[in-house]
Design a protein around this motif. Structure first.
Motif, PDB file in Angstrom:
ATOM      1  N   ARG A  79       0.825  -1.213   0.000  1.00 52.87           N
ATOM      2  CA  ARG A  79       0.000   0.000   0.000  1.00 52.87           C
ATOM      3  C   ARG A  79       0.855   1.258   0.000  1.00 52.87           C
ATOM      4  O   ARG A  79       0.510   2.254  -0.660  1.00 52.87           O
ATOM      5  N   ARG A  80       1.986   1.227   0.690  1.00 55.02           N
ATOM      6  CA  ARG A  80       2.859   2.400   0.700  1.00 55.02           C
ATOM      7  C   ARG A  80       3.409   2.681  -0.693  1.00 55.02           C
ATOM      8  O   ARG A  80       3.526   3.842  -1.103  1.00 55.02           O
ATOM      9  N   ASN A  81       3.740   1.635  -1.441  1.00 52.14           N
ATOM     10  CA  ASN A  81       4.240   1.836  -2.803  1.00 52.14           C
ATOM     11  C   ASN A  81       3.155   2.431  -3.702  1.00 52.14           C
ATOM     12  O   ASN A  81       3.440   3.305  -4.537  1.00 52.14           O
ATOM     13  N   ILE A  82       1.912   1.979  -3.543  1.00 55.07           N
ATOM     14  CA  ILE A  82       0.823   2.525  -4.368  1.00 55.07           C
ATOM     15  C   ILE A  82       0.558   3.985  -3.998  1.00 55.07           C
ATOM     16  O   ILE A  82       0.338   4.836  -4.880  1.00 55.07           O
ATOM     17  N   ILE A  83       0.588   4.293  -2.706  1.00 55.39           N
ATOM     18  CA  ILE A  83       0.382   5.685  -2.272  1.00 55.39           C
ATOM     19  C   ILE A  83       1.508   6.566  -2.794  1.00 55.39           C
ATOM     20  O   ILE A  83       1.280   7.703  -3.239  1.00 55.39           O
ATOM     21  N   ASP A  84       2.719   6.059  -2.774  1.00 50.93           N
ATOM     22  CA  ASP A  84       3.863   6.819  -3.289  1.00 50.93           C
ATOM     23  C   ASP A  84       3.693   7.100  -4.782  1.00 50.93           C
ATOM     24  O   ASP A  84       3.977   8.206  -5.264  1.00 50.93           O
ATOM     25  N   SER A  85       3.223   6.106  -5.525  1.00 51.70           N
ATOM     26  CA  SER A  85       2.997   6.300  -6.958  1.00 51.70           C
ATOM     27  C   SER A  85       1.879   7.302  -7.209  1.00 51.70           C
ATOM     28  O   SER A  85       1.987   8.159  -8.092  1.00 51.70           O
ATOM     29  N   LEU A  86       0.788   7.209  -6.436  1.00 54.43           N
ATOM     30  CA  LEU A  86      -0.317   8.160  -6.598  1.00 54.43           C
ATOM     31  C   LEU A  86       0.114   9.568  -6.232  1.00 54.43           C
ATOM     32  O   LEU A  86      -0.336  10.545  -6.849  1.00 54.43           O
ATOM     33  N   ARG A  87       0.998   9.685  -5.272  1.00 58.81           N
ATOM     34  CA  ARG A  87       1.489  11.009  -4.855  1.00 58.81           C
ATOM     35  C   ARG A  87       2.259  11.687  -5.976  1.00 58.81           C
ATOM     36  O   ARG A  87       2.201  12.918  -6.137  1.00 58.81           O
ATOM     37  N   GLU A  88       2.991  10.914  -6.756  1.00 58.05           N
ATOM     38  CA  GLU A  88       3.737  11.489  -7.871  1.00 58.05           C
ATOM     39  C   GLU A  88       2.824  11.820  -9.055  1.00 58.05           C
ATOM     40  O   GLU A  88       3.079  12.785  -9.773  1.00 58.05           O
ATOM     41  N   GLU A  89       1.763  11.033  -9.256  1.00 60.69           N
ATOM     42  CA  GLU A  89       0.899  11.244 -10.421  1.00 60.69           C
ATOM     43  C   GLU A  89      -0.138  12.345 -10.189  1.00 60.69           C
ATOM     44  O   GLU A  89      -0.318  13.222 -11.025  1.00 60.69           O
ATOM     45  N   ASP A  90      -0.847  12.281  -9.061  1.00 61.54           N
ATOM     46  CA  ASP A  90      -1.953  13.224  -8.812  1.00 61.54           C
ATOM     47  C   ASP A  90      -1.936  13.563  -7.336  1.00 61.54           C
ATOM     48  O   ASP A  90      -2.428  12.791  -6.500  1.00 61.54           O
ATOM     49  N   TYR A  91      -1.396  14.725  -6.997  1.00 58.61           N
ATOM     50  CA  TYR A  91      -1.239  15.081  -5.581  1.00 58.61           C
ATOM     51  C   TYR A  91      -2.587  15.379  -4.923  1.00 58.61           C
ATOM     52  O   TYR A  91      -2.771  15.095  -3.726  1.00 58.61           O
ATOM     53  N   LYS A  92      -3.539  15.931  -5.676  1.00 55.96           N
ATOM     54  CA  LYS A  92      -4.853  16.221  -5.094  1.00 55.96           C
ATOM     55  C   LYS A  92      -5.576  14.931  -4.731  1.00 55.96           C
ATOM     56  O   LYS A  92      -6.202  14.824  -3.665  1.00 55.96           O
ATOM     57  N   LYS A  93      -5.514  13.938  -5.621  1.00 55.74           N
ATOM     58  CA  LYS A  93      -6.112  12.641  -5.313  1.00 55.74           C
ATOM     59  C   LYS A  93      -5.415  11.995  -4.120  1.00 55.74           C
ATOM     60  O   LYS A  93      -6.055  11.334  -3.297  1.00 55.74           O
ATOM     61  N   TYR A  94      -4.111  12.180  -4.038  1.00 58.59           N
ATOM     62  CA  TYR A  94      -3.341  11.621  -2.923  1.00 58.59           C
ATOM     63  C   TYR A  94      -3.817  12.211  -1.598  1.00 58.59           C
ATOM     64  O   TYR A  94      -4.060  11.476  -0.620  1.00 58.59           O
ATOM     65  N   GLU A  95      -3.979  13.530  -1.534  1.00 59.88           N
ATOM     66  CA  GLU A  95      -4.459  14.156  -0.304  1.00 59.88           C
ATOM     67  C   GLU A  95      -5.893  13.730   0.006  1.00 59.88           C
ATOM     68  O   GLU A  95      -6.255  13.505   1.170  1.00 59.88           O
TER      69      GLU A  95
END
Length: 300
Positions: A159-175
């Motif tokens: 899950r941490r790897n997926i969150i890290d990937s989402l953070r790089e792609e779409d920061y608003k979705k990540y938050e």
């Protein structure tokens, strides 16, 4: 089996018994540093997993409802109350309740009705599985389930790897996903693997202690020399004055001038003023503590 499980610590840590090795930590050669063995943080700790709450964050599940497999069944709707109760979640397995929670989590995070593989949905499904494993580890006795712990650690890393990937792609979705699932993301520090051992740690602590001891004594000696400088310059000025007077009385050629004497006195006054205005700052040491020797009062 304990009733209060709010202070449960996963795993058992054996007490460390002190062992005295001759010539290493005995009274003749004491070790001046205290080394504490690092404690291991369990994966149920939010500092690693990032879960600030449990499955209750997704809301309470109505246990009178049927499992997902029987939802929309016309035969079940027309069945008797006893049949509905037997086929409800009250008599179902925990996996059926978890499936219900997963369905609710997916409905709250998917982009559209057919979305089942986006990163937000993957994070939501993994979060439900992680919190279910944490619930099982904390509530089941005796907390020593190594396959569960291994599975939990693996899912947290995924899950941490997926969150890290989402953070790089779409920061608003990540938050948004962190706020939606009540998570916090803290990337793991990257450091070289270093095996922690008592002997190597004490050697490093000893090097730090010796360096701090050396710096402390050098600073103390430097301060003593600065305090002695005005006295030395005034004595030098007095001796130069005496030499100049002796040369005048003997009628010899003067080798000392009044300007040299005045320069020594001026430098002494300047150093005294500088020492008075200088702020004494205490150096913060990590290990070294200066020993204060008590004064001995001898009765005559």
């Amino acid at each position: 089996k304990p009733e209060d499980k709010s202070t449960v610590i996963l795993g058992k840590v054996l007490p460390i018994r002190e062992q005295v090795f001759p010539g290493v930590s005995d009274k003749q050669h004491p070790i001046l540093m205290k080394w504490n063995k690092p404690t291991r943080i369990q994966t149920c700790n939010p500092a690693i997993s990032g879960d600030m709450s449990g499955l209750e964050h997704f809301g309470e599940i109505d246990m009178t409802e049927p499992p997902i497999e029987f939802e929309g069944s016309k035969e079940l709707e027309s069945a008797e109350e006893e049949v509905k109760r037997v086929l409800s979640l009250d008599f179902a397995r925990r996996s059926d309740v978890v499936k219900k929670i997963k369905k609710r989590a997916v409905e709250g995070t998917q982009r559209h009705k057919l979305d089942m593989d986006s990163k937000e949905v993957q994070i939501a499904l993994l979060t439900v599985e992680i919190r279910n494993l944490q619930h099982s580890l904390i509530n089941l006795w005796p907390y020593k389930n190594q396959p569960f712990k291994h599975k939990l650690t693996k899912k947290i890393s995924l899950r941490r790897n997926i969150i890290d990937s989402l953070r790089e792609e779409d920061y608003k979705k990540y938050e948004w996903i962190l706020e939606k699932l009540n998570l916090f993301y803290k990337p793991l520090p990257k450091y070289d693997h270093l095996e922690i051992s008592r002997k190597a740690s004490i050697e490093r602590l000893t090097d730090i202690w010796c360096e701090e001891l050396k710096n402390n004594r050098l600073e103390k000696y430097r301060t003593e020399l600065e305090d002695e400088q005005p006295k030395f310059l005034r004595n030098k000025a007095a001796k130069l004055q005496h030499i100049m007077q002796e040369e005048k009385d003997l009628g010899l050629q003067l080798t000392v001038t009044q300007d040299q004497i005045d320069e020594c006195i001026r430098r002494a006054e300047e150093i005294e003023q500088r020492n008075l205005n200088k702020e004494k700052h205490l150096t913060e040491n990590l290990l070294y503590v200066e020993e204060i020797v008590p004064e001995k009062n001898f009765i005559s």
